[in-house]
Structures are given as C-alpha cells and as structure tokens.
Motif scaffolding. Sequence first.
Motif, mmCIF file in Angstrom:
data_model
loop_
_atom_site.group_PDB
_atom_site.id
_atom_site.type_symbol
_atom_site.label_atom_id
_atom_site.label_comp_id
_atom_site.label_asym_id
_atom_site.label_seq_id
_atom_site.Cartn_x
_atom_site.Cartn_y
_atom_site.Cartn_z
ATOM 1 N N ILE A 129 1.320 -1.171 -0.373
ATOM 2 C CA ILE A 129 0.362 0.284 -0.180
ATOM 3 C C ILE A 129 0.610 1.294 -0.006
ATOM 4 O O ILE A 129 0.565 2.256 -0.781
ATOM 5 C CB ILE A 129 -0.856 -0.320 1.040
ATOM 6 N N VAL A 130 2.021 1.840 1.258
ATOM 7 C CA VAL A 130 2.841 2.213 0.419
ATOM 8 C C VAL A 130 2.926 2.529 -0.515
ATOM 9 O O VAL A 130 3.618 3.553 -1.221
ATOM 10 C CB VAL A 130 3.831 2.006 1.859
ATOM 11 N N VAL A 131 4.664 1.533 -1.308
ATOM 12 C CA VAL A 131 5.055 1.517 -2.288
ATOM 13 C C VAL A 131 3.826 2.046 -3.508
ATOM 14 O O VAL A 131 3.308 3.180 -3.419
ATOM 15 C CB VAL A 131 5.585 0.204 -2.648
ATOM 16 N N TYR A 132 2.762 1.409 -3.599
ATOM 17 C CA TYR A 132 2.042 2.339 -4.189
ATOM 18 C C TYR A 132 1.386 3.327 -3.873
ATOM 19 O O TYR A 132 1.681 4.548 -5.138
ATOM 20 C CB TYR A 132 0.137 1.537 -4.433
ATOM 21 N N TYR A 133 0.671 4.007 -3.172
ATOM 22 C CA TYR A 133 0.878 5.274 -2.654
ATOM 23 C C TYR A 133 1.993 6.329 -2.914
ATOM 24 O O TYR A 133 1.787 7.436 -3.214
ATOM 25 C CB TYR A 133 0.934 5.894 -0.943
ATOM 26 N N ILE A 134 3.505 5.966 -2.850
ATOM 27 C CA ILE A 134 4.183 6.909 -2.941
ATOM 28 C C ILE A 134 4.395 7.075 -4.479
ATOM 29 O O ILE A 134 4.078 8.261 -5.192
ATOM 30 C CB ILE A 134 5.834 5.993 -2.522
ATOM 31 N N PHE A 135 4.453 5.834 -5.049
ATOM 32 C CA PHE A 135 4.468 6.016 -7.112
ATOM 33 C C PHE A 135 3.183 6.698 -7.703
ATOM 34 O O PHE A 135 2.990 7.325 -8.846
ATOM 35 C CB PHE A 135 4.045 4.635 -7.762
ATOM 36 N N SER A 136 2.029 6.437 -7.233
ATOM 37 C CA SER A 136 0.853 6.865 -7.976
ATOM 38 C C SER A 136 -0.021 8.362 -7.261
ATOM 39 O O SER A 136 0.126 9.034 -8.138
ATOM 40 C CB SER A 136 -0.680 5.933 -7.288
ATOM 41 N N ASN A 137 0.482 8.442 -5.888
ATOM 42 C CA ASN A 137 -0.303 9.830 -4.799
ATOM 43 C C ASN A 137 1.372 11.069 -5.352
ATOM 44 O O ASN A 137 0.960 12.416 -5.560
ATOM 45 C CB ASN A 137 -0.907 9.752 -4.139
ATOM 46 N N LEU A 138 2.067 10.766 -4.860
ATOM 47 C CA LEU A 138 3.531 11.749 -4.425
ATOM 48 C C LEU A 138 4.930 11.749 -5.971
ATOM 49 O O LEU A 138 4.478 12.361 -6.134
ATOM 50 C CB LEU A 138 4.666 11.223 -3.559
ATOM 51 N N LEU A 139 4.694 10.635 -6.229
ATOM 52 C CA LEU A 139 5.710 10.330 -7.911
ATOM 53 C C LEU A 139 4.190 10.774 -9.314
ATOM 54 O O LEU A 139 5.149 11.143 -9.894
ATOM 55 C CB LEU A 139 6.851 9.240 -8.326
ATOM 56 N N HIS A 140 3.265 10.833 -8.847
ATOM 57 C CA HIS A 140 2.472 10.441 -10.349
ATOM 58 C C HIS A 140 2.615 10.031 -11.512
ATOM 59 O O HIS A 140 2.115 9.889 -12.361
ATOM 60 C CB HIS A 140 2.456 12.188 -10.519
ATOM 61 N N MET A 141 2.616 9.029 -10.478
ATOM 62 C CA MET A 141 2.707 7.468 -11.946
ATOM 63 C C MET A 141 1.761 7.140 -12.169
ATOM 64 O O MET A 141 0.257 6.874 -11.503
ATOM 65 C CB MET A 141 3.700 6.608 -11.547
ATOM 66 N N ASN A 142 1.435 6.009 -13.807
ATOM 67 C CA ASN A 142 0.486 5.769 -13.927
ATOM 68 C C ASN A 142 -0.212 4.896 -12.619
ATOM 69 O O ASN A 142 1.176 4.046 -12.265
ATOM 70 C CB ASN A 142 0.840 4.600 -14.920
ATOM 71 N N TYR A 143 -1.704 4.550 -12.381
ATOM 72 C CA TYR A 143 -1.560 3.770 -11.404
ATOM 73 C C TYR A 143 -1.607 2.080 -12.022
ATOM 74 O O TYR A 143 -0.948 1.822 -10.811
ATOM 75 C CB TYR A 143 -3.284 3.638 -11.077
ATOM 76 N N LEU A 144 -1.361 1.703 -13.186
ATOM 77 C CA LEU A 144 -1.230 0.137 -13.327
ATOM 78 C C LEU A 144 0.552 -0.062 -13.257
ATOM 79 O O LEU A 144 0.907 -0.555 -12.800
ATOM 80 C CB LEU A 144 -1.794 0.031 -14.829
ATOM 81 N N PHE A 145 1.659 1.097 -13.381
ATOM 82 C CA PHE A 145 2.925 1.178 -12.937
ATOM 83 C C PHE A 145 2.919 1.045 -11.160
ATOM 84 O O PHE A 145 3.822 0.068 -11.077
ATOM 85 C CB PHE A 145 3.546 2.211 -13.481
ATOM 86 N N SER A 146 1.867 1.650 -10.871
ATOM 87 C CA SER A 146 2.300 1.927 -9.637
ATOM 88 C C SER A 146 2.176 0.897 -9.098
ATOM 89 O O SER A 146 3.151 0.149 -8.011
ATOM 90 C CB SER A 146 1.608 3.370 -8.889
ATOM 91 N N ASN A 147 0.932 0.025 -8.889
ATOM 92 C CA ASN A 147 0.386 -1.257 -8.791
ATOM 93 C C ASN A 147 1.321 -1.896 -9.275
ATOM 94 O O ASN A 147 1.628 -3.010 -8.154
ATOM 95 C CB ASN A 147 -0.852 -1.536 -9.630
#
Length: 130
Positions: free
Chosen positions: A26-44
Amino acid sequence: MKNIIQKNKEIIMYLVFGVLTTVVNIVVYYIFSNLLHMNYLFSNAMAWFLSVLFAYVTNRKHVFDSKNNQIIKEAISFFGSRLATGIMDMVLMWFLVNFNIVNDVVAKVVVNVIVVILNYILSKLVVFKK
C-alpha cells in the motif's frame, strides 16, 4: 500459552509478515501513484514487485528459516508462485463479480483468504521445502 505460540510460530510469523507485506504494498503504491504521479497500473506493478521481494526476504529468513544456498532458484520459485496466485486472484475476482455471485468487497475478502492460504502452502511445500 508459550507452548501454543512455539508450536504455531511459523504460522504466526507468516501472518505478521503478511500484514507487513500488505503495508509495504500500500505504501509503495501510494508513493508511486500519489507522490510521484505515476500511472496507477505502473504503481500497482511496482507495489506488487517490491512487496513480493519484501515477502521473499522476510519469509526466507524469519518464517521458514531457509538455509538453501540456491537463492536465485528459490527466489524465482517464490516469485513464480506469487505470480500464479496473483493471476488466480484476478480470475476469481472477475468470476465472482462478473457473474454477480457476490459483491466485489465480499469477493475480495474471500479471494484474499484463499490466496493467503495458497501462498503459505506453496511457500512451505514448494519454495522453502526442507
């Protein structure tokens, strides 16, 4: 009480590190998706990879106490089994929700229970077998 804990130490440790693995995911997803603004599939995908890596290291050392010297082979087996249960997770979710068997939240809970049990069995009998 101490006997019960000692007797079930492996399962208890598996559950403890399972919770921590979920937190990592969850934390890694949040960092990539919300803080780094990466695509949600890439973040996942990053969240899955890093949480499975965390799970491998902690399961190897703290849950199953593996002494296997073929770490690469063991890691590939671990990632492969987690990929298989991940695919099964997606298929079961699709089936249960698409055919209106249960709602998505109930499906997620049921499927997660199945996946956790299968991950433990695969880890114990295939990946970290003694």
